[in-house]
Design a protein around this motif. Structure first.
Motif, PDB file in Angstrom:
ATOM      1  N   ALA A 132       0.838  -1.208   0.000  1.00  0.00           N
ATOM      2  CA  ALA A 132       0.000   0.000   0.000  1.00  0.00           C
ATOM      3  C   ALA A 132       0.868   1.252   0.000  1.00  0.00           C
ATOM      4  O   ALA A 132       0.571   2.231  -0.686  1.00  0.00           O
ATOM      5  CB  ALA A 132      -0.935  -0.010   1.210  1.00  0.00           C
ATOM      6  N   ARG A 133       1.969   1.214   0.758  1.00  0.00           N
ATOM      7  CA  ARG A 133       2.889   2.365   0.802  1.00  0.00           C
ATOM      8  C   ARG A 133       3.497   2.610  -0.579  1.00  0.00           C
ATOM      9  O   ARG A 133       3.561   3.742  -1.054  1.00  0.00           O
ATOM     10  CB  ARG A 133       3.976   2.082   1.854  1.00  0.00           C
ATOM     11  N   ARG A 134       3.907   1.551  -1.263  1.00  0.00           N
ATOM     12  CA  ARG A 134       4.490   1.705  -2.609  1.00  0.00           C
ATOM     13  C   ARG A 134       3.461   2.263  -3.586  1.00  0.00           C
ATOM     14  O   ARG A 134       3.762   3.144  -4.395  1.00  0.00           O
ATOM     15  CB  ARG A 134       4.990   0.346  -3.129  1.00  0.00           C
ATOM     16  N   ARG A 135       2.243   1.718  -3.533  1.00  0.00           N
ATOM     17  CA  ARG A 135       1.189   2.188  -4.434  1.00  0.00           C
ATOM     18  C   ARG A 135       0.849   3.657  -4.142  1.00  0.00           C
ATOM     19  O   ARG A 135       0.693   4.478  -5.045  1.00  0.00           O
ATOM     20  CB  ARG A 135      -0.041   1.269  -4.265  1.00  0.00           C
ATOM     21  N   TYR A 136       0.783   3.992  -2.837  1.00  0.00           N
ATOM     22  CA  TYR A 136       0.497   5.373  -2.425  1.00  0.00           C
ATOM     23  C   TYR A 136       1.564   6.322  -2.980  1.00  0.00           C
ATOM     24  O   TYR A 136       1.254   7.365  -3.559  1.00  0.00           O
ATOM     25  CB  TYR A 136       0.440   5.444  -0.886  1.00  0.00           C
ATOM     26  N   ASP A 137       2.840   5.951  -2.816  1.00  0.00           N
ATOM     27  CA  ASP A 137       3.931   6.798  -3.320  1.00  0.00           C
ATOM     28  C   ASP A 137       3.824   6.984  -4.833  1.00  0.00           C
ATOM     29  O   ASP A 137       4.050   8.087  -5.343  1.00  0.00           O
ATOM     30  CB  ASP A 137       5.300   6.187  -2.963  1.00  0.00           C
ATOM     31  N   GLU A 138       3.467   5.908  -5.548  1.00  0.00           N
ATOM     32  CA  GLU A 138       3.307   5.994  -7.012  1.00  0.00           C
ATOM     33  C   GLU A 138       2.188   6.964  -7.386  1.00  0.00           C
ATOM     34  O   GLU A 138       2.330   7.766  -8.303  1.00  0.00           O
ATOM     35  CB  GLU A 138       2.907   4.631  -7.594  1.00  0.00           C
ATOM     36  N   LEU A 139       1.060   6.841  -6.641  1.00  0.00           N
ATOM     37  CA  LEU A 139      -0.094   7.698  -6.948  1.00  0.00           C
ATOM     38  C   LEU A 139       0.240   9.160  -6.706  1.00  0.00           C
ATOM     39  O   LEU A 139      -0.084  10.026  -7.519  1.00  0.00           O
ATOM     40  CB  LEU A 139      -1.311   7.270  -6.111  1.00  0.00           C
ATOM     41  N   VAL A 140       0.898   9.420  -5.568  1.00  0.00           N
ATOM     42  CA  VAL A 140       1.268  10.799  -5.240  1.00  0.00           C
ATOM     43  C   VAL A 140       2.194  11.365  -6.319  1.00  0.00           C
ATOM     44  O   VAL A 140       2.015  12.486  -6.801  1.00  0.00           O
ATOM     45  CB  VAL A 140       1.943  10.872  -3.839  1.00  0.00           C
ATOM     46  N   LYS A 141       3.154  10.549  -6.748  1.00  0.00           N
ATOM     47  CA  LYS A 141       4.088  10.953  -7.795  1.00  0.00           C
ATOM     48  C   LYS A 141       3.350  11.282  -9.090  1.00  0.00           C
ATOM     49  O   LYS A 141       3.737  12.180  -9.835  1.00  0.00           O
ATOM     50  CB  LYS A 141       5.071   9.808  -8.060  1.00  0.00           C
ATOM     51  N   ALA A 142       2.264  10.527  -9.346  1.00  0.00           N
ATOM     52  CA  ALA A 142       1.483  10.733 -10.567  1.00  0.00           C
ATOM     53  C   ALA A 142       0.487  11.879 -10.406  1.00  0.00           C
ATOM     54  O   ALA A 142      -0.327  12.148 -11.288  1.00  0.00           O
ATOM     55  CB  ALA A 142       0.753   9.443 -10.945  1.00  0.00           C
ATOM     56  N   GLY A 143       0.524  12.556  -9.237  1.00  0.00           N
ATOM     57  CA  GLY A 143      -0.318  13.724  -9.029  1.00  0.00           C
ATOM     58  C   GLY A 143      -1.733  13.418  -8.552  1.00  0.00           C
ATOM     59  O   GLY A 143      -2.601  14.273  -8.569  1.00  0.00           O
ATOM     60  N   TYR A 148      -3.011   7.416   2.609  1.00  0.00           N
ATOM     61  CA  TYR A 148      -2.468   6.066   2.788  1.00  0.00           C
ATOM     62  C   TYR A 148      -3.540   5.083   3.264  1.00  0.00           C
ATOM     63  O   TYR A 148      -3.612   3.952   2.782  1.00  0.00           O
ATOM     64  CB  TYR A 148      -1.282   6.117   3.753  1.00  0.00           C
ATOM     65  N   GLU A 149      -4.395   5.513   4.207  1.00  0.00           N
ATOM     66  CA  GLU A 149      -5.428   4.613   4.739  1.00  0.00           C
ATOM     67  C   GLU A 149      -6.341   4.093   3.638  1.00  0.00           C
ATOM     68  O   GLU A 149      -6.711   2.913   3.616  1.00  0.00           O
ATOM     69  CB  GLU A 149      -6.275   5.332   5.809  1.00  0.00           C
ATOM     70  N   THR A 150      -6.735   4.996   2.716  1.00  0.00           N
ATOM     71  CA  THR A 150      -7.609   4.601   1.607  1.00  0.00           C
ATOM     72  C   THR A 150      -6.921   3.548   0.746  1.00  0.00           C
ATOM     73  O   THR A 150      -7.523   2.529   0.378  1.00  0.00           O
ATOM     74  CB  THR A 150      -7.948   5.834   0.730  1.00  0.00           C
ATOM     75  N   VAL A 151      -5.651   3.796   0.436  1.00  0.00           N
ATOM     76  CA  VAL A 151      -4.914   2.862  -0.416  1.00  0.00           C
ATOM     77  C   VAL A 151      -4.753   1.514   0.287  1.00  0.00           C
ATOM     78  O   VAL A 151      -4.881   0.449  -0.334  1.00  0.00           O
ATOM     79  CB  VAL A 151      -3.549   3.455  -0.819  1.00  0.00           C
ATOM     80  N   LEU A 152      -4.502   1.562   1.607  1.00  0.00           N
ATOM     81  CA  LEU A 152      -4.367   0.308   2.361  1.00  0.00           C
ATOM     82  C   LEU A 152      -5.679  -0.476   2.326  1.00  0.00           C
ATOM     83  O   LEU A 152      -5.685  -1.695   2.111  1.00  0.00           O
ATOM     84  CB  LEU A 152      -3.944   0.607   3.805  1.00  0.00           C
ATOM     85  N   ASN A 153      -6.800   0.229   2.503  1.00  0.00           N
ATOM     86  CA  ASN A 153      -8.096  -0.450   2.446  1.00  0.00           C
ATOM     87  C   ASN A 153      -8.343  -1.089   1.080  1.00  0.00           C
ATOM     88  O   ASN A 153      -8.822  -2.221   0.991  1.00  0.00           O
ATOM     89  CB  ASN A 153      -9.236   0.521   2.774  1.00  0.00           C
TER      90      ASN A 153
END
Ligand code: C5P
Length: 201
Positions: A132-143, A148-153
Motif C-alpha cells: 500500500a505504501r508503494r502504491r500510495y507513493d506511485e499515486l502521489v508521484k502521478a499527481g 495512505y489509509e484509503t490505499v491500504l483499504n
C-alpha cells in the motif's frame, strides 16, 4: 528450446518490475498477463460483451492506449472473475509460454493453472502495508490526491477478492519459491529472483 518462468503474486509486490528484469537477464520474451484482462476490461467499457472481447482478443489489443488507468483495472478485475473469460485466454498464454527461446509470464495463476509444468515458479509477495505504501507513493508521484489509509483499504479489498474468487484464486503453487520483497529494494529483489530461477535450471 522452451523454458517457462511463471511469476505470480498480488498487486504492487514488485512482480512487474522483477518479471521484466528477469526476462531481460535471461533474454526471454515477457508477457504481463494482467494486460489480457485489462484489454478485455477496456473493450467491455467500450461496449463489447466480455466473453466476445476475450474470444476475439489479439496481440495488438495489448498495445491499446489507456490500459493502465484505475477504471480499466476495476473492469479487469470484474472480467477476471468470469470463468468463461479466463478459459478463452488460456490458449494464448500457453502458446506464449512454450515459444522457442524461453518465456516469462507474470500474473496471478500462471504457476497454478496456466503453466503448472513451468520449469521455474516464483511467488512474489510483500506485506499489505508495504504494498500500500508503494502504491500510495506511485499515486502521489502521478499527481493523484489520496491518503495512505484509503490505499491500504483498497489493497486489502483487492487481496480478498483475488484470493477468495472461485476460479483460479491467487495462491502460490506448491512448488513455487516464495520471494517476500517487504524488506528488499528493487535491485536486491531482482538479484534474489534471478538466483532463484538459476537454482531451478
Ligand atoms: O496485474 P494487473 O493489475 O494488471 O491485473 C489486472 C487484473 O487482472 C487484476 O485485478 C487481477 O485480478 C486480474 N488478473 C488475473 N489473472 C492474471 C493476471 C491478472 O485474474 N493472470
Amino acid at each position: 528450446m522452451a523454458f517457462t518462468i511463471a511469476i505470480d503474486g498480488p498487486a504492487a509486490a514488485g512482480k512487474g518490475t522483477i518479471s521484466q528484469a528477469v526476462a531481460a537477464h535471461f533474454d526471454f520474451a515477457h508477457l504481463d498477463t494482467g494486460l489480457l484482462y485489462r484489454a478485455v476490461g477496456k473493450r467491455m467499457l467500450d461496449g463489447m460483451g466480455p466473453l466476445e472481447a476475450a474470444q476475439t482478443l489479439t496481440a495488438s489489443d495489448l498495445e491499446a492506449e489507456g490500459l493502465r488507468t484505475p477504471d480499466v483495472a476495476q473492469a479487469a478485475s470484474y472480467v477476471a472473475a468470469i470463468p468463461e473469460v479466463r478459459a478463452a485466454l488460456v490458449d494464448f498464454q500457453r502458446a506464449f509460454a512454450r515459444r522457442d527461446g524461453g518465456a516469462v509470464l507474470d500474473g496471478r495463476d500462471i504457476g497454478t493453472v496456466i503453466c503448472p509444468e513451468a520449469e521455474a515458479k516464483l511467488f512474489v509477495t510483500a506485506s499489505a502495508e508495504v504494498r500500500a505504501r508503494r502504491r500510495y507513493d506511485e499515486l502521489v508521484k502521478a499527481g493523484v490526491t489520496t491518503d495512505y489509509e484509503t490505499v491500504l483499504n483498497q489493497t486489502h479489498e483487492r487481496d480478498h477478492r483475488d484470493s477468495t474468487r472461485q476460479d483460479a484464486p491467487l495462491r502460490p503453487a506448491d512448488d513455487a519459491v516464495i520471494l517476500d520483497t517487504s524488506k528488499l529494494d528493487i535491485e536486491a529483489a531482482i538479484s534474489a529472483a534471478v538466483a532463484a530461477v538459476n537454482s531451478m535450471r
